[in-house]
Design a protein around this motif. Structure first.
Motif, PDB file in Angstrom:
ATOM      1  N   LEU A 209       8.795  37.066 -64.482  1.00  0.00           N
ATOM      2  CA  LEU A 209       7.330  37.671 -64.048  1.00  0.00           C
ATOM      3  C   LEU A 209       5.853  37.300 -63.297  1.00  0.00           C
ATOM      4  O   LEU A 209       5.109  37.108 -63.102  1.00  0.00           O
ATOM      5  CB  LEU A 209       6.595  38.295 -66.127  1.00  0.00           C
ATOM      6  N   SER A 210       6.472  36.165 -63.881  1.00  0.00           N
ATOM      7  CA  SER A 210       5.680  34.759 -62.782  1.00  0.00           C
ATOM      8  C   SER A 210       5.885  34.550 -61.096  1.00  0.00           C
ATOM      9  O   SER A 210       4.618  35.382 -60.742  1.00  0.00           O
ATOM     10  CB  SER A 210       6.332  33.498 -63.118  1.00  0.00           C
ATOM     11  N   VAL A 211       7.363  35.323 -60.783  1.00  0.00           N
ATOM     12  CA  VAL A 211       7.308  35.522 -59.678  1.00  0.00           C
ATOM     13  C   VAL A 211       6.431  37.012 -58.997  1.00  0.00           C
ATOM     14  O   VAL A 211       5.642  36.984 -57.718  1.00  0.00           O
ATOM     15  CB  VAL A 211       7.998  35.050 -58.703  1.00  0.00           C
ATOM     16  N   LEU A 212       6.193  37.381 -59.917  1.00  0.00           N
ATOM     17  CA  LEU A 212       5.895  38.794 -59.901  1.00  0.00           C
ATOM     18  C   LEU A 212       4.912  39.061 -59.279  1.00  0.00           C
ATOM     19  O   LEU A 212       4.278  40.006 -58.026  1.00  0.00           O
ATOM     20  CB  LEU A 212       6.787  39.499 -60.425  1.00  0.00           C
ATOM     21  N   LEU A 213       4.101  38.460 -59.933  1.00  0.00           N
ATOM     22  CA  LEU A 213       2.580  38.649 -60.104  1.00  0.00           C
ATOM     23  C   LEU A 213       1.958  37.681 -59.427  1.00  0.00           C
ATOM     24  O   LEU A 213       0.699  37.847 -59.014  1.00  0.00           O
ATOM     25  CB  LEU A 213       1.479  38.245 -62.088  1.00  0.00           C
ATOM     26  N   VAL A 214       2.211  36.579 -59.066  1.00  0.00           N
ATOM     27  CA  VAL A 214       2.206  35.562 -57.551  1.00  0.00           C
ATOM     28  C   VAL A 214       2.305  36.165 -56.396  1.00  0.00           C
ATOM     29  O   VAL A 214       1.831  36.582 -55.817  1.00  0.00           O
ATOM     30  CB  VAL A 214       2.693  34.346 -58.524  1.00  0.00           C
ATOM     31  N   MET A 215       3.541  37.186 -56.303  1.00  0.00           N
ATOM     32  CA  MET A 215       3.927  37.807 -55.344  1.00  0.00           C
ATOM     33  C   MET A 215       2.907  38.794 -55.245  1.00  0.00           C
ATOM     34  O   MET A 215       2.479  39.030 -53.976  1.00  0.00           O
ATOM     35  CB  MET A 215       5.093  38.506 -55.347  1.00  0.00           C
ATOM     36  N   VAL A 216       2.486  39.738 -56.424  1.00  0.00           N
ATOM     37  CA  VAL A 216       1.582  40.664 -55.986  1.00  0.00           C
ATOM     38  C   VAL A 216      -0.121  40.293 -55.407  1.00  0.00           C
ATOM     39  O   VAL A 216      -0.523  40.457 -54.746  1.00  0.00           O
ATOM     40  CB  VAL A 216       0.929  41.097 -57.165  1.00  0.00           C
ATOM     41  N   GLY A 217      -0.561  38.882 -55.764  1.00  0.00           N
ATOM     42  CA  GLY A 217      -1.746  37.831 -55.172  1.00  0.00           C
ATOM     43  C   GLY A 217      -1.505  37.864 -53.788  1.00  0.00           C
ATOM     44  O   GLY A 217      -2.252  38.303 -52.815  1.00  0.00           O
ATOM     45  N   ALA A 218       0.119  37.032 -53.638  1.00  0.00           N
ATOM     46  CA  ALA A 218      -0.203  37.295 -51.808  1.00  0.00           C
ATOM     47  C   ALA A 218       0.481  38.853 -51.057  1.00  0.00           C
ATOM     48  O   ALA A 218      -0.505  38.530 -50.407  1.00  0.00           O
ATOM     49  CB  ALA A 218       1.820  36.576 -51.831  1.00  0.00           C
ATOM     50  N   GLY A 219       1.039  39.553 -52.058  1.00  0.00           N
ATOM     51  CA  GLY A 219       1.139  41.085 -50.426  1.00  0.00           C
ATOM     52  C   GLY A 219      -0.177  40.974 -50.731  1.00  0.00           C
ATOM     53  O   GLY A 219      -1.079  42.232 -50.049  1.00  0.00           O
ATOM     54  N   PHE A 220      -1.589  41.678 -51.470  1.00  0.00           N
ATOM     55  CA  PHE A 220      -2.349  41.897 -51.699  1.00  0.00           C
ATOM     56  C   PHE A 220      -3.489  41.319 -51.169  1.00  0.00           C
ATOM     57  O   PHE A 220      -4.260  41.993 -50.066  1.00  0.00           O
ATOM     58  CB  PHE A 220      -3.161  41.887 -53.211  1.00  0.00           C
ATOM     59  N   LEU A 221      -4.034  39.700 -51.068  1.00  0.00           N
ATOM     60  CA  LEU A 221      -4.554  39.200 -49.712  1.00  0.00           C
ATOM     61  C   LEU A 221      -3.588  39.880 -47.955  1.00  0.00           C
ATOM     62  O   LEU A 221      -4.703  39.596 -47.811  1.00  0.00           O
ATOM     63  CB  LEU A 221      -4.399  37.929 -50.169  1.00  0.00           C
ATOM     64  N   GLY A 222      -2.676  39.290 -48.483  1.00  0.00           N
ATOM     65  CA  GLY A 222      -2.354  39.992 -46.419  1.00  0.00           C
ATOM     66  C   GLY A 222      -2.475  38.039 -45.621  1.00  0.00           C
ATOM     67  O   GLY A 222      -2.075  38.301 -44.494  1.00  0.00           O
ATOM     68  N   ARG A 223      -2.990  37.050 -46.078  1.00  0.00           N
ATOM     69  CA  ARG A 223      -3.114  35.756 -45.439  1.00  0.00           C
ATOM     70  C   ARG A 223      -2.336  35.068 -46.309  1.00  0.00           C
ATOM     71  O   ARG A 223      -2.714  34.831 -47.962  1.00  0.00           O
ATOM     72  CB  ARG A 223      -3.826  35.920 -45.112  1.00  0.00           C
ATOM     73  N   PRO A 224      -2.302  33.793 -46.058  1.00  0.00           N
ATOM     74  CA  PRO A 224      -1.715  32.959 -47.361  1.00  0.00           C
ATOM     75  C   PRO A 224      -2.992  32.485 -47.715  1.00  0.00           C
ATOM     76  O   PRO A 224      -4.355  32.134 -47.507  1.00  0.00           O
ATOM     77  CB  PRO A 224      -1.407  31.648 -46.087  1.00  0.00           C
ATOM     78  N   GLY A 225      -2.668  31.781 -48.172  1.00  0.00           N
ATOM     79  CA  GLY A 225      -3.515  31.898 -50.314  1.00  0.00           C
ATOM     80  C   GLY A 225      -4.153  32.730 -51.478  1.00  0.00           C
ATOM     81  O   GLY A 225      -4.301  32.768 -52.661  1.00  0.00           O
ATOM     82  N   GLY A 226      -2.755  34.199 -51.070  1.00  0.00           N
ATOM     83  CA  GLY A 226      -2.877  35.032 -52.251  1.00  0.00           C
ATOM     84  C   GLY A 226      -2.091  34.342 -53.856  1.00  0.00           C
ATOM     85  O   GLY A 226      -2.535  34.121 -54.732  1.00  0.00           O
ATOM     86  N   ALA A 227      -0.886  33.838 -53.514  1.00  0.00           N
ATOM     87  CA  ALA A 227      -0.340  33.034 -54.541  1.00  0.00           C
ATOM     88  C   ALA A 227      -0.836  31.956 -54.748  1.00  0.00           C
ATOM     89  O   ALA A 227      -0.267  31.634 -56.212  1.00  0.00           O
ATOM     90  CB  ALA A 227       1.410  33.166 -53.630  1.00  0.00           C
ATOM     91  N   VAL A 228      -0.647  30.836 -53.640  1.00  0.00           N
ATOM     92  CA  VAL A 228      -1.810  29.769 -54.278  1.00  0.00           C
ATOM     93  C   VAL A 228      -2.869  30.044 -55.093  1.00  0.00           C
ATOM     94  O   VAL A 228      -3.292  29.126 -55.875  1.00  0.00           O
ATOM     95  CB  VAL A 228      -1.890  28.832 -53.479  1.00  0.00           C
ATOM     96  N   GLY A 229      -3.063  31.159 -54.826  1.00  0.00           N
ATOM     97  CA  GLY A 229      -4.804  31.038 -55.633  1.00  0.00           C
ATOM     98  C   GLY A 229      -4.672  31.365 -56.885  1.00  0.00           C
ATOM     99  O   GLY A 229      -5.148  31.108 -57.828  1.00  0.00           O
ATOM    100  N   THR A 230      -3.819  32.399 -56.602  1.00  0.00           N
ATOM    101  CA  THR A 230      -3.676  33.456 -58.281  1.00  0.00           C
ATOM    102  C   THR A 230      -2.820  31.863 -59.127  1.00  0.00           C
ATOM    103  O   THR A 230      -3.144  31.862 -60.549  1.00  0.00           O
ATOM    104  CB  THR A 230      -2.482  34.207 -58.258  1.00  0.00           C
TER     105      THR A 230
END
Length: 373
Positions: A209-230
């Motif tokens: 679940l952690s990776v799923l939702l962090v990866m959603v942030g990465a895919g949504f933002l479409g550039r570096p920062g989505g996973a780390v920001g989440t």
């Protein structure tokens, strides 16, 4: 020219109306999360409760606020559409015809449905406690229903902010809503603790679940920062609740005249379940995505790596927090393998879900030009 100007006016009005409603919905999910961490801490440190306790009030208030906000936006959207006014999908997403009467923005339709089902399961929970008395297990039927209903409301909140992807507040709000859902989901995995075997399925599921939702942030933002920001926002929530949860339980126990359990090693229960290695995992995922951006397998492999790290570190985190014995080697190996396998799925689904979230919002001008080219 007139059409462009009118479109600009509609968008400006939609932004002005959309942000307060979205922020109120986000605040409602925060209130529910506060009630959840407080209620779990209360059961751990004090014990007895009734249906009408202050933590429960927070839980149900958050759901009620989410329901009223969602209903208000649905009614406003329906009225606008019937009056022939343009409805900008920046407010909660594209309107969906519902029950043959209403025009419901997709995000608010989902959050409202979750809030309504939360009320139904809440009534069932009250009947359950009246019939069977006090229970503190997370996996009773009404509790599972309540958790899933709150999850649906939080998923709707993510969609509401994702619809405003063209705005900075929409992008930040999406990552914040993902962080709230990720923190909340660490309670859901406790329903797996009764499974037997050499695999710690709660730790493996935490990785998934952690990776799923962090990866959603990465895919949504479409550039570096989505996973780390989440992950950073999850860390902020974890730090805040680390102080709040034990304090709230002690303060409320003193207010109602109940003693704390003297044999309990007081630990912030929900924050202790949140992976402390999440920012490191997010950095690994970001790095893997950047290095493998030309490969469609990069999200899948990044997900496996991230979930493996979370699943393995969870046992060490628990041993450190609770001053218990270290993890057993065989259980760590099997849990790590299970976490990695689940992580393959988490990486695939999370990246796809993140890209799908981008479709909730109207295309940006640059995206339209790119398509035309």
């Amino acid at each position: 020219m007139d059409l462009t100007a009118n479109r600009g006016a509609v968008t400006t009005t939609a932004r002005a109306r959309g942000m307060p409603a979205a922020l109120t919905l986000l605040a409602a999910t925060v209130i529910s999360l506060v009630g959840l961490t407080w209620d779990i801490q209360w059961h751990n440190d004090v014990g007895p409760d009734t249906f009408f306790t202050l933590p429960h009030l927070f839980l149900y208030s958050g759901s009620a606020i989410a329901g009223f906000v969602s209903l208000g936006v649905v009614l406003a959207t329906t009225a606008a559409q019937r009056a022939g006014r343009a409805v900008d999908p920046i407010v909660g997403g594209r309107a969906i015809r519902t029950l043959g009467v209403f025009a419901a923005p997709a995000g608010y339709l989902l959050s409202g449905a979750g809030a309504a089902s939360f009320l139904i399961y809440g009534l069932w929970d009250q009947w359950w406690h009246g019939l069977y008395g006090f229970d503190a297990v997370i996996n009773s039927p009404p509790h599972i229903g309540l958790l899933l209903s709150a999850t649906v409301t939080m998923a709707g909140t993510i969609m509401v902010f994702a619809a405003a992807r063209s705005e900075r507040w929409g992008r930040i709000g999406t990552l914040g809503a993902l962080a709230i859902l990720l923190t909340f989901s660490m309670v859901t995995v406790l329903g797996l603790k009764d499974l037997d075997g050499t695999v710690s399925w709660t730790n493996a599921a935490s990785g998934f679940l952690s990776v799923l939702l962090v990866m959603v942030g990465a895919g949504f933002l479409g550039r570096p920062g989505g996973a780390v920001g989440t992950a950073i926002m999850v860390g902020v929530i974890q730090l805040a609740f680390w102080w709040f949860s034990p304090w709230a339980a002690r303060a409320y126990a003193g207010a109602v005249g109940l003693p704390m359990r003297d044999y309990v090693f007081v630990v912030p229960v929900l924050p202790a379940r949140v992976p402390m290695c999440l920012i490191v995992v997010a950095l690994l995922i970001e790095g893997a995505l950047v290095r493998g951006r030309a490969s469609r397998w990069a999200p899948v492999l990044a997900g496996a790596l991230g979930s493996l790290v979370v699943a393995v570190c969870a046992a060490f985190q628990s041993a450190w927090i609770y001053a218990g014995p270290g993890p057993r080697l065989m259980e760590e190996v099997t849990t790590g393998v299970a976490g990695a396998v689940l992580g393959l799925l988490a990486g695939f689904l999370g990246w796809r879900f993140g890209r799908m979230l981008r479709l909730v919002s109207p295309p940006r001008p640059g995206e339209l030009e790119g398509e035309a080219a």
